[in-house]
Design a protein around this motif. Structure first.
Motif, PDB file in Angstrom:
ATOM      1  N   ALA A   1       0.830  -1.213   0.000  1.00 11.41           N
ATOM      2  CA  ALA A   1       0.000   0.000   0.000  1.00 11.41           C
ATOM      3  C   ALA A   1       0.860   1.258   0.000  1.00 11.41           C
ATOM      4  O   ALA A   1       0.527   2.250  -0.655  1.00 11.41           O
TER       5      ALA A   1
ATOM      6  N   VAL B   1       2.202   2.429  -3.643  1.00  7.77           N
ATOM      7  CA  VAL B   1       1.327   2.849  -4.731  1.00  7.77           C
ATOM      8  C   VAL B   1       1.461   4.336  -5.052  1.00  7.77           C
ATOM      9  O   VAL B   1       1.738   4.706  -6.203  1.00  7.77           O
TER      10      VAL B   1
ATOM     11  N   HIS C   1       3.191   5.948  -8.355  1.00  7.36           N
ATOM     12  CA  HIS C   1       2.284   6.662  -9.269  1.00  7.36           C
ATOM     13  C   HIS C   1       2.787   8.082  -9.527  1.00  7.36           C
ATOM     14  O   HIS C   1       2.803   8.551 -10.669  1.00  7.36           O
TER      15      HIS C   1
ATOM     16  N   GLU D   1       4.156   0.205  -9.429  1.00  3.26           N
ATOM     17  CA  GLU D   1       2.788   0.572  -9.029  1.00  3.26           C
ATOM     18  C   GLU D   1       1.810  -0.571  -9.325  1.00  3.26           C
ATOM     19  O   GLU D   1       0.971  -0.914  -8.473  1.00  3.26           O
ATOM     20  N   THR D   2       1.923  -1.174 -10.484  1.00  2.00           N
ATOM     21  CA  THR D   2       1.017  -2.259 -10.871  1.00  2.00           C
ATOM     22  C   THR D   2       1.179  -3.460  -9.948  1.00  2.00           C
ATOM     23  O   THR D   2       0.189  -4.042  -9.490  1.00  2.00           O
TER      24      THR D   2
ATOM     25  N   ARG E   1      -0.385  -2.575  -6.589  1.00  2.00           N
ATOM     26  CA  ARG E   1      -1.863  -2.619  -6.642  1.00  2.00           C
ATOM     27  C   ARG E   1      -2.369  -4.065  -6.698  1.00  2.00           C
ATOM     28  O   ARG E   1      -3.350  -4.407  -6.029  1.00  2.00           O
ATOM     29  N   ASP E   2      -1.692  -4.899  -7.489  1.00  2.00           N
ATOM     30  CA  ASP E   2      -2.083  -6.309  -7.559  1.00  2.00           C
ATOM     31  C   ASP E   2      -1.926  -6.987  -6.206  1.00  2.00           C
ATOM     32  O   ASP E   2      -2.772  -7.799  -5.807  1.00  2.00           O
TER      33      ASP E   2
ATOM     34  N   LEU F   1      -2.189  -5.588  -3.320  1.00  2.00           N
ATOM     35  CA  LEU F   1      -3.278  -5.135  -2.453  1.00  2.00           C
ATOM     36  C   LEU F   1      -4.541  -5.935  -2.727  1.00  2.00           C
ATOM     37  O   LEU F   1      -5.228  -6.354  -1.794  1.00  2.00           O
ATOM     38  N   GLU F   2      -4.844  -6.145  -3.989  1.00  2.00           N
ATOM     39  CA  GLU F   2      -6.041  -6.906  -4.342  1.00  2.00           C
ATOM     40  C   GLU F   2      -5.936  -8.353  -3.876  1.00  2.00           C
ATOM     41  O   GLU F   2      -6.919  -8.935  -3.419  1.00  2.00           O
TER      42      GLU F   2
END
Length: 146
Positions: free
Chosen positions: A53, A56, A60, A82-83, A86-87, A89-90
């Motif tokens: 987290a 990110v 960005h 960043e990608t 984010r992945d 985090l998901e």
């Protein structure tokens, strides 16, 4: 992936940014330096803490600012980080996959910034020629001109 001098910067994009920003270009480049240093440090700290987290926003920010100056390889690397973050985090996973990218980030940022600043102000970056050079007075090397 190794980057060589001219491939680090999309020079037409750099010239366009310089023309569009006009007199404010140097100031904005200074902000890029300050923000970039902070973003790289934040990304590295987030990696040490395995905190996706926290990666990110600085990734960005670095991505967008790098693209503004035509620093495509740096922007692409920040985007990859960043990608991944984010992945993670998901998937509620740790950002281990980002490590190889983050290891390359600081050297690429430094090299890119050096090129941008050299092109933005080529006279200021040049070092004096030893012995003063042709038509120049020799610069004293020690206290009292010794």
């Amino acid at each position: 992936m190794a980057f060589e001098g001219s491939t680090l910067i999309n020079w037409p994009a750099f010239v366009q940014a310089r023309n569009e920003l006009g007199a404010g270009f140097g100031r904005i480049l200074g902000y890029f330096r300050e923000d970039g240093v902070k973003s790289v440090a934040a990304i590295e700290a987030a990696m040490r803490a395995l905190n996706a987290a926290a990666m990110v926003i600085p990734a960005h920010t670095l991505k967008g600012e790098a693209r503004q100056f035509g620093a495509e390889p740096l922007a692409d690397l920040a985007e990859a980080i960043e990608t991944i973050a984010r992945d993670c985090l998901e998937m509620q996973d740790t950002p281990d996959e980002a490590l190889e990218h983050i290891v390359r980030l600081r050297p690429l940022f430094v090299e890119t910034l050096t090129l941008l600043e050299r092109e933005a102000n080529p006279v200021a970056v040049r070092k004096p020629v030893a012995g003063g050079g042709f038509g120049r007075r020799a610069v004293p090397t020690g206290f009292g001109g010794e």
